[in-house]
Design a protein around this motif. Structure first.
Motif, PDB file in Angstrom:
ATOM      1  N   VAL A  95       0.849  -1.194   0.000  1.00 53.83           N
ATOM      2  CA  VAL A  95       0.000   0.000   0.000  1.00 53.83           C
ATOM      3  C   VAL A  95       0.885   1.244   0.000  1.00 53.83           C
ATOM      4  N   THR A  96       0.673   2.125  -0.974  1.00 60.45           N
ATOM      5  CA  THR A  96       1.475   3.352  -1.088  1.00 60.45           C
ATOM      6  C   THR A  96       0.641   4.613  -0.927  1.00 60.45           C
ATOM      7  N   ALA A  97      -0.678   4.503  -1.013  1.00 59.49           N
ATOM      8  CA  ALA A  97      -1.538   5.680  -0.865  1.00 59.49           C
ATOM      9  C   ALA A  97      -2.916   5.241  -0.375  1.00 59.49           C
ATOM     10  N   ILE A  98      -3.527   6.078   0.444  1.00 61.03           N
ATOM     11  CA  ILE A  98      -4.881   5.789   0.942  1.00 61.03           C
ATOM     12  C   ILE A  98      -5.746   7.027   0.797  1.00 61.03           C
ATOM     13  N   HIS A  99      -6.904   6.846   0.177  1.00 62.10           N
ATOM     14  CA  HIS A  99      -7.913   7.901   0.104  1.00 62.10           C
ATOM     15  C   HIS A  99      -8.984   7.549   1.131  1.00 62.10           C
ATOM     16  N   ASP A 100      -9.017   8.293   2.221  1.00 62.20           N
ATOM     17  CA  ASP A 100      -9.939   7.991   3.314  1.00 62.20           C
ATOM     18  C   ASP A 100     -11.216   8.809   3.146  1.00 62.20           C
ATOM     19  N   ASN A 101     -12.253   8.162   2.627  1.00 65.90           N
ATOM     20  CA  ASN A 101     -13.540   8.819   2.429  1.00 65.90           C
ATOM     21  C   ASN A 101     -14.563   8.349   3.450  1.00 65.90           C
ATOM     22  N   ILE A 102     -14.098   7.795   4.557  1.00 67.43           N
ATOM     23  CA  ILE A 102     -15.009   7.332   5.592  1.00 67.43           C
ATOM     24  C   ILE A 102     -15.688   8.525   6.262  1.00 67.43           C
ATOM     25  N   PHE A 103     -16.982   8.430   6.404  1.00 67.70           N
ATOM     26  CA  PHE A 103     -17.779   9.506   6.985  1.00 67.70           C
ATOM     27  C   PHE A 103     -18.022   9.231   8.465  1.00 67.70           C
ATOM     28  N   VAL A 104     -17.821  10.250   9.294  1.00 72.01           N
ATOM     29  CA  VAL A 104     -18.094  10.127  10.724  1.00 72.01           C
ATOM     30  C   VAL A 104     -19.518  10.585  10.989  1.00 72.01           C
ATOM     31  N   ALA A 105     -20.364   9.669  11.393  1.00 68.36           N
ATOM     32  CA  ALA A 105     -21.787   9.974  11.592  1.00 68.36           C
ATOM     33  C   ALA A 105     -21.999  10.688  12.916  1.00 68.36           C
TER      34      ALA A 105
END
Length: 216
Positions: free
Chosen positions: A206-216
């Motif tokens: 893994v070289t990059a992470i796009h974190d699109n997790i939404f905090v409810a």
């Protein structure tokens, strides 16, 4: 669902509880779960500590920051001194591959570059630089060396989520495109989001992470 007033009160209490933050100089406003911090802090490390404290509060969806690092005029550290101290700290830290990381300082702003093998090395270098007096911000341009990506990297990350006692793996989606991982879905707190991201970084290749997790 928590009100903005409740979140604001808890954020102020958490900042007051955090010993590394001078909360008296930080203003807090909340709108639709988005926390805005304003004011002055004495170091970049204190600024990061304030952010971390806010993320611990339930109901916080995002953070907008307008906090400035205050440098006393009679004790201003030169860019050369900052660079020398960062390089010295890197040399003493066994976790940081100091020979692989470049350091540039301009008006207190530190830019880190180079290529390392692991994400934890990037995190260690960024945190170490932020502890130096006179630093007003840290820009991370360090890249991670590309290694062969396992064919089942998506499955490995999903299994890591399932093993974690804090995460609800069914609420988080994983998309793998080579060494780039995109995370989606919904969690209940910033801590869960951070745990998920750290778990994904541990997967081979893994070289990059796009974190699109939404905090409810």
């Amino acid at each position: 669902m928590r009100t903005d007033q409740e979140i604001q009160g808890d954020v102020q209490a958490e900042l007051a509880w955090e010993p590394s933050v001078a909360h008296e100089h930080i203003g807090v406003s909340v709108q639709a779960g988005v926390v805005t911090l304003s004011g002055l802090v004495s170091s970049y490390a204190e600024k990061l500590a304030a952010e971390k404290a806010v993320r611990r509060v339930a109901g916080v969806k995002a953070i907008a920051e307008d906090v400035e690092v205050r440098r006393p005029g009679d004790a201003r550290t030169t860019d050369t001194e900052i660079a020398e101290r960062i390089c010295s700290l890197f040399a003493w830290d066994a976790v940081i591959p100091e020979e692989k990381i470049t350091v540039k300082v301009e008006n207190g702003r530190v830019t880190l570059g180079g290529t390392v093998d692991w994400r934890y090395e990037v995190d260690a270098a960024r945190k170490a630089a932020g502890r130096i007096g006179g630093v007003t911000s840290v820009v991370d341009l360090i890249s991670i060396r590309q290694v062969p990506v396992t064919h089942d990297v998506k499955e490995r990350i999903e299994q890591a989520f399932k093993r974690n006692a804090v995460l609800d793996a069914s609420s988080i989606s994983v998309i793998a495109d080579g060494g780039t991982i995109t995370l989606g879905g919904k969690v209940h707190a910033w801590r869960e989001r951070e745990i998920a991201e750290r778990a994904a970084w541990s997967a081979p290749g893994v070289t990059a992470i796009h974190d699109n997790i939404f905090v409810a």
